[in-house]
Design a protein around this motif. Structure first.
Motif, PDB file in Angstrom:
ATOM      1  N   UNK A   1       0.820  -1.214   0.000  1.00 13.08           N
ATOM      2  CA  UNK A   1       0.000   0.000   0.000  1.00 13.08           C
ATOM      3  C   UNK A   1       0.850   1.258   0.000  1.00 13.08           C
ATOM      4  N   UNK A   2       1.936   1.246   0.786  1.00 12.68           N
ATOM      5  CA  UNK A   2       2.833   2.399   0.831  1.00 12.68           C
ATOM      6  C   UNK A   2       3.545   2.583  -0.509  1.00 12.68           C
ATOM      7  N   UNK A   3       3.888   1.478  -1.164  1.00 12.64           N
ATOM      8  CA  UNK A   3       4.558   1.610  -2.456  1.00 12.64           C
ATOM      9  C   UNK A   3       3.583   2.177  -3.493  1.00 12.64           C
ATOM     10  N   UNK A   4       2.312   1.825  -3.393  1.00 11.99           N
ATOM     11  CA  UNK A   4       1.319   2.394  -4.300  1.00 11.99           C
ATOM     12  C   UNK A   4       1.085   3.876  -4.000  1.00 11.99           C
ATOM     13  N   UNK A   5       1.112   4.237  -2.729  1.00 11.97           N
ATOM     14  CA  UNK A   5       0.986   5.650  -2.355  1.00 11.97           C
ATOM     15  C   UNK A   5       2.148   6.472  -2.912  1.00 11.97           C
ATOM     16  N   UNK A   6       3.314   5.865  -2.975  1.00  9.56           N
ATOM     17  CA  UNK A   6       4.474   6.537  -3.563  1.00  9.56           C
ATOM     18  C   UNK A   6       4.167   6.942  -5.004  1.00  9.56           C
ATOM     19  N   UNK A   7       3.617   6.026  -5.780  1.00 10.79           N
ATOM     20  CA  UNK A   7       3.291   6.320  -7.183  1.00 10.79           C
ATOM     21  C   UNK A   7       2.204   7.387  -7.281  1.00 10.79           C
ATOM     22  N   UNK A   8       1.225   7.302  -6.408  1.00 15.46           N
ATOM     23  CA  UNK A   8       0.155   8.315  -6.402  1.00 15.46           C
ATOM     24  C   UNK A   8       0.733   9.691  -6.093  1.00 15.46           C
ATOM     25  N   UNK A   9       1.607   9.762  -5.093  1.00 13.77           N
ATOM     26  CA  UNK A   9       2.201  11.051  -4.714  1.00 13.77           C
ATOM     27  C   UNK A   9       3.030  11.625  -5.862  1.00 13.77           C
ATOM     28  N   UNK A  10       3.786  10.778  -6.560  1.00 13.96           N
ATOM     29  CA  UNK A  10       4.544  11.259  -7.726  1.00 13.96           C
ATOM     30  C   UNK A  10       3.606  11.785  -8.799  1.00 13.96           C
ATOM     31  N   UNK A  11       2.537  11.047  -9.041  1.00 20.77           N
ATOM     32  CA  UNK A  11       1.578  11.454 -10.068  1.00 20.77           C
ATOM     33  C   UNK A  11       0.941  12.808  -9.724  1.00 20.77           C
ATOM     34  N   UNK A  12       0.569  12.984  -8.473  1.00 24.12           N
ATOM     35  CA  UNK A  12      -0.024  14.263  -8.055  1.00 24.12           C
ATOM     36  C   UNK A  12       0.993  15.391  -8.240  1.00 24.12           C
ATOM     37  N   UNK A  13       2.258  15.143  -7.875  1.00 17.86           N
ATOM     38  CA  UNK A  13       3.304  16.168  -8.047  1.00 17.86           C
ATOM     39  C   UNK A  13       3.467  16.566  -9.513  1.00 17.86           C
ATOM     40  N   UNK A  14       3.435  15.581 -10.401  1.00 15.17           N
ATOM     41  CA  UNK A  14       3.643  15.842 -11.828  1.00 15.17           C
ATOM     42  C   UNK A  14       2.433  16.533 -12.449  1.00 15.17           C
ATOM     43  N   UNK A  15       1.251  16.065 -12.083  1.00 16.64           N
ATOM     44  CA  UNK A  15       0.029  16.527 -12.733  1.00 16.64           C
ATOM     45  C   UNK A  15      -0.485  17.859 -12.178  1.00 16.64           C
ATOM     46  N   UNK A  16      -0.394  18.021 -10.866  1.00 14.91           N
ATOM     47  CA  UNK A  16      -0.884  19.234 -10.216  1.00 14.91           C
ATOM     48  C   UNK A  16       0.241  19.807  -9.363  1.00 14.91           C
ATOM     49  N   UNK A  17       1.191  20.446  -9.993  1.00  9.93           N
ATOM     50  CA  UNK A  17       2.407  20.916  -9.327  1.00  9.93           C
ATOM     51  C   UNK A  17       2.143  21.883  -8.171  1.00  9.93           C
TER      52      UNK A  17
ATOM     53  N   UNK B   1       7.256  11.194 -18.152  1.00 10.17           N
ATOM     54  CA  UNK B   1       7.074  12.559 -17.639  1.00 10.17           C
ATOM     55  C   UNK B   1       8.366  13.084 -17.013  1.00 10.17           C
ATOM     56  N   UNK B   2       9.254  12.182 -16.587  1.00 12.81           N
ATOM     57  CA  UNK B   2      10.565  12.579 -16.055  1.00 12.81           C
ATOM     58  C   UNK B   2      11.628  12.638 -17.154  1.00 12.81           C
ATOM     59  N   UNK B   3      11.204  12.507 -18.411  1.00 14.38           N
ATOM     60  CA  UNK B   3      12.129  12.687 -19.530  1.00 14.38           C
ATOM     61  C   UNK B   3      12.769  11.429 -20.078  1.00 14.38           C
ATOM     62  N   UNK B   4      12.352  10.265 -19.628  1.00  9.97           N
ATOM     63  CA  UNK B   4      12.929   9.012 -20.130  1.00  9.97           C
ATOM     64  C   UNK B   4      12.298   8.619 -21.455  1.00  9.97           C
ATOM     65  N   UNK B   5      13.130   8.123 -22.348  1.00 11.15           N
ATOM     66  CA  UNK B   5      12.699   7.593 -23.642  1.00 11.15           C
ATOM     67  C   UNK B   5      12.751   6.069 -23.513  1.00 11.15           C
ATOM     68  N   UNK B   6      11.598   5.416 -23.599  1.00  9.12           N
ATOM     69  CA  UNK B   6      11.490   3.985 -23.304  1.00  9.12           C
ATOM     70  C   UNK B   6      11.053   3.162 -24.502  1.00  9.12           C
ATOM     71  N   UNK B   7      11.561   1.943 -24.550  1.00 13.29           N
ATOM     72  CA  UNK B   7      11.037   0.917 -25.455  1.00 13.29           C
ATOM     73  C   UNK B   7      10.888  -0.348 -24.620  1.00 13.29           C
ATOM     74  N   UNK B   8       9.908  -1.152 -24.966  1.00 16.48           N
ATOM     75  CA  UNK B   8       9.635  -2.378 -24.222  1.00 16.48           C
ATOM     76  C   UNK B   8       9.817  -3.599 -25.112  1.00 16.48           C
ATOM     77  N   UNK B   9      10.429  -4.627 -24.542  1.00 16.38           N
ATOM     78  CA  UNK B   9      10.550  -5.919 -25.218  1.00 16.38           C
ATOM     79  C   UNK B   9       9.630  -6.870 -24.470  1.00 16.38           C
ATOM     80  N   UNK B  10       8.578  -7.316 -25.153  1.00 15.50           N
ATOM     81  CA  UNK B  10       7.607  -8.224 -24.546  1.00 15.50           C
ATOM     82  C   UNK B  10       8.059  -9.671 -24.706  1.00 15.50           C
TER      83      UNK B  10
END
Length: 172
Positions: A23-39, A136-145
């Motif tokens: 739950x705390x790890x999920x809250x971490x992602x939520x907090x980052x998202x709020x920071x990015x979206x609503x600065x 949103x932090x500037x990373x350029x990503x590609x995924x190998x499935x």
């Protein structure tokens, strides 16, 4: 909406100790998202980012055999990278060039849901969310499935990885 985040965040902080590590790890992602979206929003949970980040980091899994195989072939192709690079935000990237913010993520079955009617694989929400935050932090990503890699010849795998590198602006 600003008052909503402040009120919600305060209620969460009051009960932070009751959250499991997941739950705390999920809250971490939520907090980052709020920071990015609503600065400009005061979200009290953000004041606990370090402890939440620690919970998030502890949740990450060990590299897979598939990841090792992809990394080795990327080296053969001439792309120098760091394995399991940890970003300043706390994300682990399977293979990355931190200086240029280019990364390859290897996605096994746990990153997908299977669409029952079609049998097709669909990227799950947590994988999409991580990619969205990293971009949103500037990373350029590609995924190998995993299903792109399986049952391919070595030449086909070389081509697959050359294409993935081209997606992130690396020419081999």
């Amino acid at each position: 909406s600003h008052k909503f985040f402040s009120t919600l965040g305060s209620a969460i902080v009051e009960r932070l100790g009751e959250f499991t590590e997941i739950g705390q790890s999920q809250l971490f992602l939520v907090a980052l998202y709020v920071q990015i979206t609503w600065r400009d929003v005061d979200f009290p949970v953000s004041r606990h980012l370090e402890s939440l980040r620690s919970a998030y980091v502890r949740q990450e899994s060990a590299p897979s055999q598939l990841q090792g195989d992809v990394s080795a072939m990327l080296e053969q192709l001439g792309w120098s990278h760091t394995e399991e690079h940890r970003t300043v935000e706390g994300f682990s990237l399977d293979m990355a060039d931190p200086e240029t913010k280019r990364a390859i993520e290897v996605d096994g079955p746990s990153h997908y849901l299977e669409d029952a009617p079609s049998g097709e694989y669909v990227v799950n929400g947590s994988t999409r969310f991580k990619a969205r935050l990293l971009r949103s932090y500037g990373w350029n990503l590609a995924n190998v499935a995993f299903f792109e890699w399986d049952r391919k010849t070595e030449a086909e795998r070389h081509q697959l990885l050359a294409d993935k590198l081209a997606q992130i602006g690396v020419v081999v």
